[in-house]
Scaffold this motif. Structure first.
Motif, PDB file in Angstrom:
ATOM      1  N   GLY A 118     -18.138  32.133  27.189  1.00 10.43           N
ATOM      2  CA  GLY A 118     -16.973  32.761  26.562  1.00 10.43           C
ATOM      3  C   GLY A 118     -17.409  33.920  25.691  1.00 10.43           C
ATOM      4  N   GLY A 119     -16.914  33.905  24.447  1.00 11.84           N
ATOM      5  CA  GLY A 119     -17.075  35.045  23.548  1.00 11.84           C
ATOM      6  C   GLY A 119     -18.511  35.508  23.357  1.00 11.84           C
ATOM      7  N   LEU A 120     -19.402  34.560  23.121  1.00  9.17           N
ATOM      8  CA  LEU A 120     -20.780  34.926  22.822  1.00  9.17           C
ATOM      9  C   LEU A 120     -21.448  35.639  24.000  1.00  9.17           C
ATOM     10  CD1 LEU A 120     -23.472  33.125  20.987  1.00  9.17           C
ATOM     11  CD2 LEU A 120     -23.743  33.093  23.447  1.00  9.17           C
ATOM     12  N   LEU A 123     -19.829  39.083  24.584  1.00  9.87           N
ATOM     13  CA  LEU A 123     -20.279  40.025  23.554  1.00  9.87           C
ATOM     14  C   LEU A 123     -21.625  40.634  23.951  1.00  9.87           C
ATOM     15  CD1 LEU A 123     -19.597  41.056  20.582  1.00  9.87           C
ATOM     16  CD2 LEU A 123     -21.378  39.465  19.876  1.00  9.87           C
ATOM     17  N   ASN A 273     -19.412  26.803  21.817  1.00  8.66           N
ATOM     18  CA  ASN A 273     -19.218  26.324  20.454  1.00  8.66           C
ATOM     19  C   ASN A 273     -19.427  24.832  20.305  1.00  8.66           C
ATOM     20  OD1 ASN A 273     -18.426  27.642  17.948  1.00  8.66           O
ATOM     21  ND2 ASN A 273     -17.142  28.881  19.280  1.00  8.66           N
ATOM     22  N   HIS A 358     -23.044  32.990  14.987  1.00 13.83           N
ATOM     23  CA  HIS A 358     -21.720  33.181  15.600  1.00 13.83           C
ATOM     24  C   HIS A 358     -20.730  32.076  15.281  1.00 13.83           C
ATOM     25  CE1 HIS A 358     -22.820  36.469  18.446  1.00 13.83           C
ATOM     26  NE2 HIS A 358     -24.007  35.944  18.312  1.00 13.83           N
ATOM     27  N   THR A 359     -21.097  31.156  14.430  1.00 17.52           N
ATOM     28  CA  THR A 359     -20.153  30.057  14.215  1.00 17.52           C
ATOM     29  C   THR A 359     -20.471  29.287  12.947  1.00 17.52           C
ATOM     30  OG1 THR A 359     -19.127  28.136  15.273  1.00 17.52           O
ATOM     31  CG2 THR A 359     -21.502  28.323  15.506  1.00 17.52           C
ATOM     32  N   ALA A 364     -21.705  23.043  16.707  1.00 16.72           N
ATOM     33  CA  ALA A 364     -22.393  24.088  17.463  1.00 16.72           C
ATOM     34  C   ALA A 364     -23.777  24.358  16.894  1.00 16.72           C
ATOM     35  CB  ALA A 364     -21.565  25.364  17.457  1.00 16.72           C
ATOM     36  N   ALA A 651     -15.191  32.573  14.327  1.00 19.45           N
ATOM     37  CA  ALA A 651     -16.090  33.479  13.614  1.00 19.45           C
ATOM     38  C   ALA A 651     -15.566  34.920  13.660  1.00 19.45           C
ATOM     39  CB  ALA A 651     -17.484  33.397  14.217  1.00 19.45           C
ATOM     40  N   THR A 654     -13.022  38.121  20.125  1.00 21.96           N
ATOM     41  CA  THR A 654     -13.116  39.449  20.735  1.00 21.96           C
ATOM     42  C   THR A 654     -11.922  39.660  21.669  1.00 21.96           C
ATOM     43  OG1 THR A 654     -14.656  38.390  22.254  1.00 21.96           O
ATOM     44  CG2 THR A 654     -15.608  39.865  20.621  1.00 21.96           C
TER      45      THR A 654
HETATM   46  O1  H53 Z   1     -18.891  34.000  19.677  1.00 21.98           O
HETATM   47  C1  H53 Z   1     -18.060  35.137  19.661  1.00 21.98           C
HETATM   48  C2  H53 Z   1     -17.080  35.084  18.508  1.00 21.98           C
HETATM   49  C3  H53 Z   1     -16.320  33.760  18.525  1.00 21.98           C
HETATM   50  C4  H53 Z   1     -17.286  32.593  18.598  1.00 21.98           C
HETATM   51  C5  H53 Z   1     -18.181  32.770  19.810  1.00 21.98           C
HETATM   52  C6  H53 Z   1     -19.187  31.680  20.054  1.00 21.98           C
HETATM   53  C7  H53 Z   1     -19.389  31.229  21.344  1.00 21.98           C
HETATM   54  O2  H53 Z   1     -18.693  31.771  22.357  1.00 21.98           O
HETATM   55  C8  H53 Z   1     -20.342  30.227  21.601  1.00 21.98           C
HETATM   56  C9  H53 Z   1     -21.096  29.718  20.577  1.00 21.98           C
HETATM   57  C10 H53 Z   1     -20.912  30.178  19.294  1.00 21.98           C
HETATM   58  O3  H53 Z   1     -21.683  29.727  18.309  1.00 21.98           O
HETATM   59  C11 H53 Z   1     -19.951  31.159  19.028  1.00 21.98           C
HETATM   60  O4  H53 Z   1     -16.584  31.393  18.708  1.00 21.98           O
HETATM   61  O5  H53 Z   1     -15.522  33.670  17.378  1.00 21.98           O
HETATM   62  O6  H53 Z   1     -16.191  36.161  18.611  1.00 21.98           O
HETATM   63  C12 H53 Z   1     -18.940  36.358  19.604  1.00 21.98           C
HETATM   64  O7  H53 Z   1     -19.485  36.504  18.335  1.00 21.98           O
END
Ligand code: H53
Length: 818
Positions: A118-120, A123, A273, A358-359, A364, A651, A654
């Motif tokens: 997903g987000g991480l 990104l 997460n 990131h969290t 996580a 966190a 995006t």
């Molecule tokens: O990272 C995104 C943030 C988002 C956050 C995400 C993320 C994961 O997708 C996986 C593990 C983790 O520790 C954090 O949940 O809020 O936008 C990029 O920074």
């Protein structure tokens, strides 16, 4: 010299020619898949020339380079992206058009490389795009999972996971580089050898070894001829299984090596997460970290003699704690391979590594059992012990007598290896991913570490690439913006501000909303083809697409839909603007509540969509297999963006930025980067509701929240909660959703109830939503708000984020490609 894409005419000829030589076919006989492969080669040809030129400039200019270490790179499809960045998208589209083929169908043939959750992961992919576009030398370092993120099928409303075999046929954009293979060792033991000079040599014996083979993928910059490299590592056995090892009695070792190699890169762990703590995952981490460092050092030493100057040329950015082994592995290589002493090695390491958090979600945070760690990585563990010993001494020196603090901060404690602690102890920079998140890290979750090293902490608010999420995903809006304000925004998103001059111009607003309607029609067609649900493109498209996690509160959204449905049933004449609620989300395979929420959404959809009495005022759609490729169309079609996480838990987010870029209006909490969106937009152009992060954190600390009180005071909540367990949405099995009911109210008293404050924020959410309904009825008011969102999106480009990483952390030199 930058090589350009050929003209439309030449591309057309080349595609026909490639189809002939690659498949021995006339173009008319070629399948869509074959046409895709031919197109990929036509584009690759240009990409590879530019890749070579970039490499030559690397050698000549010897710039400092970032190695972005990440378990995940959710790159999505590359054909479209590369065509956009090489400025050849329209030419290829026209060429295919001439040949009677739709470019979308051709792009659709590419498997969606889903090497992330997903987000991480996404990104990381946006960052690579921006690094190349800004001409900064960078390597992405990751894993070539044979199976990426699973494909989601919905059957009878339930999520089923189907393996994603994206490498079934050759992936045209990867290049195997056997010349850069390295050995990675696991298990065994360490023998000490005293040297005549009084030092000790550590010799690793009895290990299992695999060979790491990199596959390079090109990362194209926008219109600048820059091509960086994403190296993803695959594993193979050191020696192919041989009969003679059997004869030597080494049969089991040979089998072990083979199995190790086979399993290592087989599959991406599908958790976002949330960490499962599986041994294989630790192996994956060490595998790609070790191989990447070895390649980075080999590259450095090809042109430099003095290893001590490594920090002048190399920085390793650790994307979350997953690659934290970088710290100990770099120490090991510097000491055991290059013969440095501890202090010299530590000096280099602590000037080469930086860490992004990131969290704040505790589930996580990576903690490995020490026994597993030690068995798997005996020499690395010794180094971690020494890092820990020295780190604890440093804490004691700074806070004498505070043994509690030492225990809280230690890297080795409670039989665990605490990866975040090691990352912070060694990194020269520790950053959060949105202003609020960084403040929470400093003041709450990493407060001890902030007190110890305040100078390390900094914020880098996330961003997204406008090249993929507007130019590619929403070319109509992109073309319109170009017509209005020129092309500058493509590499400088702050120029979107120029759209301000059109927010009161009705003609422009009409054009802008006509594009939105077209995009909604495109999505409506997709929904019809994939879900068999007819949705009205003139209804409000209200969208929540993201991973399914309780903190993201898809449950709040669907409970609200149930509430609205009750309202309409009770007052059929009520003024309600028809709304289509669109969801898309994958749940981790073992996450029961998340999977049940998916089932609930689908059951609510089945009931509401088939209720003729409400006159299609509400439709609910769950889009199967939400992923990068369909996401682009979904963002383009959204009117309302749901960013409703419990304040303090997301966190950054995006997705929120991708919606904003595409002219959707946000309803959200003051969480993550929503806070900064609010600052950029002003209160009139975003709908904020719910508790603040301070309130949430205070309730958590005081343990004084009781959801039953909230329910007792609100009969709407009582009604929807009753409907959760009275069979309204599960006639055959009224108890089906009981676990969700219990998670909110905890009638069983087995756990804390409503951890994510769904009921607490419910009333505020409903009230705020009414304002959205009102606003949408005023066509120009809405259009203006939506356009204001695009005009103020500038800050949220990953180009801005990357420039900040470069200025504050990495200090890279731009490559000159002339
Ligand atoms: O990272 C995104 C943030 C988002 C956050 C995400 C993320 C994961 O997708 C996986 C593990 C983790 O520790 C954090 O949940 O809020 O936008 C990029 O920074």
């Amino acid at each position: 010299m930058k090589r350009q894409m050929p003209s439309t005419r030449e591309i057309e000829q080349e595609i026909v020619g490639r189809v002939k030589t690659m498949f021995r076919k006339d173009f008319e006989m070629a399948t869509k898949e074959e046409i895709y492969r031919a197109c990929a080669e036509v584009v690759n040809d240009v990409v590879i020339d530019n890749w070579l030129t970039t490499q030559k400039s690397f050698v000549q200019q010897d710039p400092k380079c970032v190695y972005y270490m990440s378990m995940e790179f959710l790159i999505g499809r590359l054909l479209g992206n590369n065509m956009i960045n090489m400025r050849g998208y329209t030419e290829v589209m026209d060429a295919l058009d001439e040949l009677g083929v739709d470019i979308n169908e051709v792009e659709d043939q590419e498997p969606d490389p889903a090497l992330g959750n997903g987000g991480l992961g996404r990104l990381a992919a946006c960052f690579l795009d921006s690094l190349a576009t800004l001409q900064y030398p960078a390597y992405g370092c990751g894993i070539r999972y044979h199976y990426g993120m699973f494909k989601q099928k919905i059957e009878d409303g339930y999520q089923q996971e189907v393996p994603d075999n994206w490498l079934q046929t050759r992936y045209p954009f990867e290049l195997q580089r056997t010349e850069y293979e390295f050995e990675v060792r696991f298990g065994g033991w360490v023998r000490y050898d005293s040297q005549p000079d009084g030092t000790t040599k550590y010799i690793h014996e009895g290990y299992n070894a695999v060979i790491a083979t990199p596959y390079d993928l090109p990362v194209t910059g926008f219109d600048n001829g820059m091509v960086n490299t994403l190296m993803i590592w695959d594993a193979k056995p050191k020696e192919v299984f041989r009969l003679d090892s059997f004869e030597k009695g080494d049969y089991s070792r040979a089998v072990e090596d083979m199995n190790l190699a086979r399993n290592l890169t087989e599959v991406l762990y599908p958790n976002d997460n949330h960490i499962q703590g599986k041994e294989l995952r630790l192996k994956q981490q060490y595998f790609f970290v070790s191989a990447s460092i070895q390649r980075a050092l080999a590259k450095y030493l090809r042109y430099h003699k003095d290893i001590k100057k490594l920090p002048e040329k190399v920085v390793f950015q650790m994307n979350d704690t997953h690659p934290t082994l970088t710290v100990a592995e770099l120490m090991r290589i510097l000491m055991d391979v290059h013969g440095l002493g501890w202090d010299e090695a530590w000096e280099i390491t602590t000037h080469c590594v930086a860490y992004t958090n990131h969290t704040i979600m505790s589930e996580a945070l990576e903690k490995w059992p020490q026994d597993i760690f030690k068995r798997l990585l005996p020499r690395v563990f010794m180094i971690v012990e020494e890092i820990n010993r020295r780190f604890c001494d440093e804490i004691r020196a700074k806070f004498p007598g505070d043994e509690d603090r030492v225990h809280r901060m230690a890297i080795l404690a409670d039989d665990q290896v605490k990866m975040a602690h090691m990352a912070i102890a060694a990194s020269y920079s520790v950053n959060g991913v949105a202003a609020l998140h960084t403040e929470i890290l400093k003041n709450v979750s990493l407060h001890d570490f902030y007190e110890m090293y305040p100078e390390k902490f900094n914020n880098k608010t996330n961003g997204i690439t406008q090249r993929r999420f507007l130019m590619h995903g929403n070319y109509k809006l992109s073309d319109w913006v170009i017509k209005k304000i020129g092309r500058g925004w493509i590499t400088d998103l702050s120029q979107m501000k120029k759209l301000e001059s059109f927010v009161d111009d009705k003609k422009s607003l009409d054009e802008f909303m006509a594009i939105k309607l077209d995009n909604k029609k495109r999505l409506a067609k997709y929904i019809w083809e994939h879900n068999g649900i007819e949705v009205d493109p003139n209804s409000i498209f209200d969208v929540q697409v993201k991973r399914l996690h309780e903190y993201k509160r898809q449950l709040l959204n669907i409970l609200h839909v149930m509430y609205l449905y009750n309202q309409i049933k009770e007052n059929p004449e009520m003024d309600f603007y028809p709304t289509t609620f669109i969801f898309g989300a994958k749940a981790s395979a073992g996450y029961e509540n998340a999977k049940l929420i998916i089932k609930l959404i689908n059951n609510v959809a089945a009931v509401i969509n088939n209720d003729k009495s409400i006159d299609d005022k509400i439709k609910v759609v769950f889009i199967e297999d939400y992923r990068v490729s369909n996401a682009e169309w979904i963002f383009a079609a959204a009117d309302v963006s749901e960013q409703i996480s419990t304040a303090s838990k997301e966190a950054s987010g995006t997705g929120n930025m991708k919606f904003m870029l595409n002219g959707a209006v946000t309803i959200g909490t003051m969480d993550g980067a929503n806070v900064e969106m609010y600052q950029e937009l002003g209160g009139e152009n975003i709908y904020i509701f719910g508790m603040s992060s301070d309130e949430v954190i205070a309730h958590e600390k005081n343990n004084d929240y009781n959801p039953v009180d909230v329910m007792n005071g609100n009969h709407h909540i009582q009604k929807v909660l009753q409907q959760l367990v009275n069979g309204n949405y599960s006639i055959d099995n009224p108890e089906l959703f009981r676990p969700l009911y219990n998670s909110l109210l905890n009638t069983q008293c087995t756990a804390k109830a409503d951890t994510y404050f769904v009921l607490k924020d419910f009333a505020s959410y409903c009230e705020t939503y009414e304002k959205i309904q009102e606003a949408y009825k005023d066509k120009y008011k809405w259009a203006k708000m939506a356009l204001e969102n695009v005009a103020h999106v500038g800050k949220f480009s990953s180009d801005r984020t990357i420039q900040e990483y470069v200025d504050d952390i990495w200090h890279l030199d731009k490559l000159d490609l002339k």
